[in-house]
Motif scaffolding. Structure first.
Motif, PDB file in Angstrom:
ATOM      1  N   HIS A 147      35.576  31.954  48.194  1.00 35.95           N
ATOM      2  CA  HIS A 147      34.765  33.063  48.033  1.00 35.95           C
ATOM      3  C   HIS A 147      34.939  33.675  46.487  1.00 35.95           C
ATOM      4  CE1 HIS A 147      32.914  33.419  51.806  1.00 35.95           C
ATOM      5  NE2 HIS A 147      33.910  33.782  52.485  1.00 35.95           N
ATOM      6  N   PHE A 148      36.133  33.519  46.438  1.00 31.70           N
ATOM      7  CA  PHE A 148      36.461  34.152  45.025  1.00 31.70           C
ATOM      8  C   PHE A 148      36.113  33.131  43.880  1.00 31.70           C
ATOM      9  CE2 PHE A 148      40.272  36.325  46.913  1.00 31.70           C
ATOM     10  CZ  PHE A 148      39.418  37.480  47.168  1.00 31.70           C
ATOM     11  N   GLU A 149      36.137  31.985  43.987  1.00 27.84           N
ATOM     12  CA  GLU A 149      35.696  30.992  43.121  1.00 27.84           C
ATOM     13  C   GLU A 149      34.431  31.045  43.086  1.00 27.84           C
ATOM     14  OE1 GLU A 149      37.011  29.296  40.843  1.00 27.84           O
ATOM     15  OE2 GLU A 149      39.030  28.563  41.268  1.00 27.84           O
ATOM     16  N   HIS A 150      33.530  31.369  43.994  1.00 24.89           N
ATOM     17  CA  HIS A 150      32.099  31.295  44.040  1.00 24.89           C
ATOM     18  C   HIS A 150      31.729  32.591  43.404  1.00 24.89           C
ATOM     19  CE1 HIS A 150      28.692  29.290  46.531  1.00 24.89           C
ATOM     20  NE2 HIS A 150      28.474  29.989  45.698  1.00 24.89           N
ATOM     21  N   ALA A 151      32.322  33.478  43.586  1.00 27.47           N
ATOM     22  CA  ALA A 151      32.091  34.872  42.880  1.00 27.47           C
ATOM     23  C   ALA A 151      32.090  34.693  41.353  1.00 27.47           C
ATOM     24  CB  ALA A 151      32.824  36.025  43.235  1.00 27.47           C
ATOM     25  N   ILE A 152      33.094  34.017  40.865  1.00 23.86           N
ATOM     26  CA  ILE A 152      33.524  33.570  39.548  1.00 23.86           C
ATOM     27  C   ILE A 152      32.318  32.679  38.964  1.00 23.86           C
ATOM     28  CG2 ILE A 152      35.060  32.554  37.852  1.00 23.86           C
ATOM     29  CD1 ILE A 152      37.238  33.974  39.739  1.00 23.86           C
ATOM     30  N   ARG A 153      31.881  31.784  39.682  1.00 21.15           N
ATOM     31  CA  ARG A 153      30.893  31.018  39.159  1.00 21.15           C
ATOM     32  C   ARG A 153      29.655  31.645  38.850  1.00 21.15           C
ATOM     33  NH1 ARG A 153      32.898  27.173  42.953  1.00 21.15           N
ATOM     34  NH2 ARG A 153      31.559  27.684  44.427  1.00 21.15           N
ATOM     35  N   ILE A 154      29.220  32.614  39.552  1.00 20.30           N
ATOM     36  CA  ILE A 154      27.771  33.544  39.626  1.00 20.30           C
ATOM     37  C   ILE A 154      28.255  34.488  38.418  1.00 20.30           C
ATOM     38  CG2 ILE A 154      26.474  35.058  40.616  1.00 20.30           C
ATOM     39  CD1 ILE A 154      27.251  33.864  43.467  1.00 20.30           C
ATOM     40  N   ALA A 155      29.507  35.042  38.298  1.00 19.10           N
ATOM     41  CA  ALA A 155      29.834  36.122  37.284  1.00 19.10           C
ATOM     42  C   ALA A 155      31.096  35.729  36.498  1.00 19.10           C
ATOM     43  CB  ALA A 155      29.743  37.556  38.102  1.00 19.10           C
ATOM     44  N   PRO A 156      31.117  34.981  35.667  1.00 18.07           N
ATOM     45  CA  PRO A 156      32.140  34.533  34.997  1.00 18.07           C
ATOM     46  C   PRO A 156      33.245  35.653  34.546  1.00 18.07           C
ATOM     47  CG  PRO A 156      30.432  33.183  34.312  1.00 18.07           C
ATOM     48  CD  PRO A 156      29.823  34.476  34.936  1.00 18.07           C
ATOM     49  N   ASP A 157      32.734  36.803  34.436  1.00 14.40           N
ATOM     50  CA  ASP A 157      33.713  38.082  33.818  1.00 14.40           C
ATOM     51  C   ASP A 157      33.980  38.992  34.941  1.00 14.40           C
ATOM     52  OD1 ASP A 157      33.722  37.139  31.251  1.00 14.40           O
ATOM     53  OD2 ASP A 157      31.895  38.083  30.599  1.00 14.40           O
ATOM     54  N   TYR A 158      33.995  38.315  36.316  1.00 11.26           N
ATOM     55  CA  TYR A 158      34.227  39.397  37.412  1.00 11.26           C
ATOM     56  C   TYR A 158      35.737  39.607  37.457  1.00 11.26           C
ATOM     57  CZ  TYR A 158      32.807  41.362  41.976  1.00 11.26           C
ATOM     58  OH  TYR A 158      32.715  42.095  43.049  1.00 11.26           O
ATOM     59  N   HIS A 159      36.253  40.575  36.777  1.00  7.50           N
ATOM     60  CA  HIS A 159      37.653  40.572  36.585  1.00  7.50           C
ATOM     61  C   HIS A 159      38.385  40.793  37.961  1.00  7.50           C
ATOM     62  CE1 HIS A 159      35.773  44.774  35.762  1.00  7.50           C
ATOM     63  NE2 HIS A 159      36.896  44.969  36.436  1.00  7.50           N
TER      64      HIS A 159
END
Length: 532
Positions: free
Chosen positions: A161-173
């Motif tokens: 889930h976290f990797e998927h979130a980062i793929r969608i929003a690369p700066d999701y700190h």
């Protein structure tokens, strides 16, 4: 005059643009034209929620539900109650918002977050799953689902889930940190380059903090402790400068407790009978407290593996009960004025309100563990309000505790962790805590136990037997096996406590010894022993 449909559209547009004044004016026009327009009241509630007027938002949602109850309204009612730490009300609202009746992804996610806030991670996952089935392109939904998956011990799901979130929003700190916090770093498998690139794009101090802590976690995984400390120091120094914290802010809490709660009890237990008569008679609560990163979660897991004990997590309910009854005007739950006013309250009312607030979570369980670390500011009040409760306070090596606090990313919006942005401030805080809890021990209270973390993990069986006896519990072998405890963990120790009891955390501070000389000197001056 525009018709109600037009007013609705304009109000929603204004709300989305965060033009709350215009949105409010439009909603007032709606309910004036039609006092039974439930959506008008709901939109007014959303405006109040956005500006932090949670109590008003609750009343407005309740008004909307009185006119035409809807599952979506109850989802946002659950959110409001979760922001106030009201577990019972969150679960009540959830019961009126069955998942099959909600088809808006944002409402599903909202209810999932509300449940997660009160520790109901398994329930939350069902709502997140449906939200993602309806919208596969929202990074926040993946992140929120990842958080609950992590707390529920579903680590591989959390990673995905976290990797998927980062793929969608690369700066999701937040997602970068949450992923790093799962560990599993190696020279061949790490995210340091990605994090270094993200660090160059951050635009806020809080984003810097998340990326810095993520980098520190990964550097530690590679045993590069110098880089880990350097990246933390840079970010934490900036954060400390941005909030204007002074240690005197926290010293005032300790001073107040010593001048009120400790002073009342004195140096003996002669008032024990008076306390027992004045407070609520419940034997259910077992309070586990101490400095953050001192072993409180481990003790919670040990106790809640007993058949007669439920893990309730880090409940805010005692402090909130005190605040409700004290009716002090400040926005904080914990402040000096409230601590002083609390001493004038009827002890039984505090105890009864606390028990009422916790019933949604604990039900009729014979005992439950409330593991909020900072409850040590309420030890005397707990003694008054719940004289039959057990109070266990963890004491861990000062340098391991201080470095552990420095390495931890606590809630950036909470004023209670402001001490943790500087090692010297952490040392001062620990010193006052150490003094306070030893003063409580010296009173001879029969329901207070100071438990040494190092002793516990080095000789678990003897210490656990003693701990169970103190709590009035029979010996059960399963209490030795915290790794078998399947209950969710909502704390920084979520990974470690799923392992068998071990000594691996003892002396971890020595990785940072080149940065702790001032702390070592300070603790020697204060005559507080530490392991080197």
């Amino acid at each position: 005059m525009p018709d109600i449909k037009q007013l609705h559209q304009q109000a929603i547009h204004a709300l989305n643009q965060r033009d709350f004044a215009d949105a409010h004016s439009l909603c007032v026009q709606i309910v004036k034209q039609d006092p039974c327009d439930h959506d008008g009241y709901f939109l007014l509630a959303m405006i109040n929620l956005e500006v932090g007027q949670i109590a008003k938002a609750i009343k407005l949602i309740e008004k909307a539900n009185d006119i035409a109850p809807q599952a979506e309204y109850f989802a946002y009612l659950a959110k409001c109650h979760s922001l106030r730490g009201e577990s019972q009300s969150v679960l009540d609202a959830t019961n009126n918002a069955p998942i099959e009746q909600i088809n808006k992804p944002l409402a599903l996610d909202t209810l999932g977050v509300a449940l997660s806030r009160v520790g109901q991670h398994e329930k939350a996952l069902a709502y997140f799953s449906k939200a993602l089935s309806l919208d596969k392109h929202n990074a926040h939904f993946y992140y929120n689902s990842g958080v609950s998956s992590k707390f529920a011990g579903k680590f591989e799901d959390a990673r995905a889930h976290f990797e998927h979130a980062i793929r969608i929003a690369p700066d999701y700190h937040q997602a970068h940190f949450a992923l790093a916090d799962l560990g599993g770093v190696s020279a061949e498998n790490n995210h340091i380059s990605r994090l270094q690139a993200a660090a160059k794009r951050t635009k806020t101090v809080d984003a810097d903090m998340h990326i810095a802590h993520a980098l520190a976690k990964e550097y530690e995984g590679l045993k590069d402790y110098t880089s880990a400390f350097d990246v933390l120091e840079n970010a934490k120094s900036a954060k400390l400068a941005s909030i204007g914290y002074e240690f005197a802010d926290d010293a005032a809490f300790f001073d107040c407790v010593e001048q009120t709660q400790l002073k009342e009890l004195g140096n003996g237990s002669s008032q024990a009978d008076d306390f027992a008569k004045a407070g609520d008679s419940s034997h259910q609560p077992i309070f586990v407290m101490g400095m953050p990163r001192s072993g409180t979660t481990l003790v919670e897991r040990i106790l809640s593996n007993h058949s007669g004990v439920l893990s309730a997590g880090e409940l805010q309910d005692f402090g909130v009960a005190v605040k409700e009854l004290a009716q002090t005007p400040s926005p904080r739950v914990l402040d000096v004025e409230t601590l002083r006013k609390a001493m004038q309250l009827e002890p039984a009312k505090i105890g009864q309100r606390y028990i009422q607030r916790t019933q949604a979570i604990v039900g009729d369980s014979p005992h439950f563990v409330d593991k909020l670390p900072f409850n040590f500011f309420y030890i005397g009040l707990i003694r008054r309000a719940l004289p039959n409760a057990r109070i266990i306070c963890l004491l861990r090596d000062p340098l391991d505790t201080c470095v552990g606090n420095y390495r931890q990313l606590f809630s950036l919006n909470s004023p209670y962790y402001a001490y943790a942005y500087n090692l010297q401030n952490i040392g001062r805080f620990y010193n006052r805590f150490h003094t306070l809890v030893h003063q409580w021990q010296a009173t001879g209270m029969d329901n207070f136990k100071l438990l040494n973390y190092q002793d516990l993990v080095r000789n678990p069986e003897a210490n656990i037997r003693d701990l169970l006896t103190f709590c009035g519990l029979s010996w059960q072998q399963e209490c030795l096996h915290v790794e078998r405890n399947q209950a969710p963990v909502s704390t920084a120790s979520k990974v470690q406590v799923r392992q068998p009891i071990n000594q691996s955390s003892i002396g971890r501070w020595t990785h940072y010894r080149q940065h702790t000389q001032a702390l070592e000197t300070f603790f020697k001056q204060q005559q507080i022993p530490f392991e080197s």
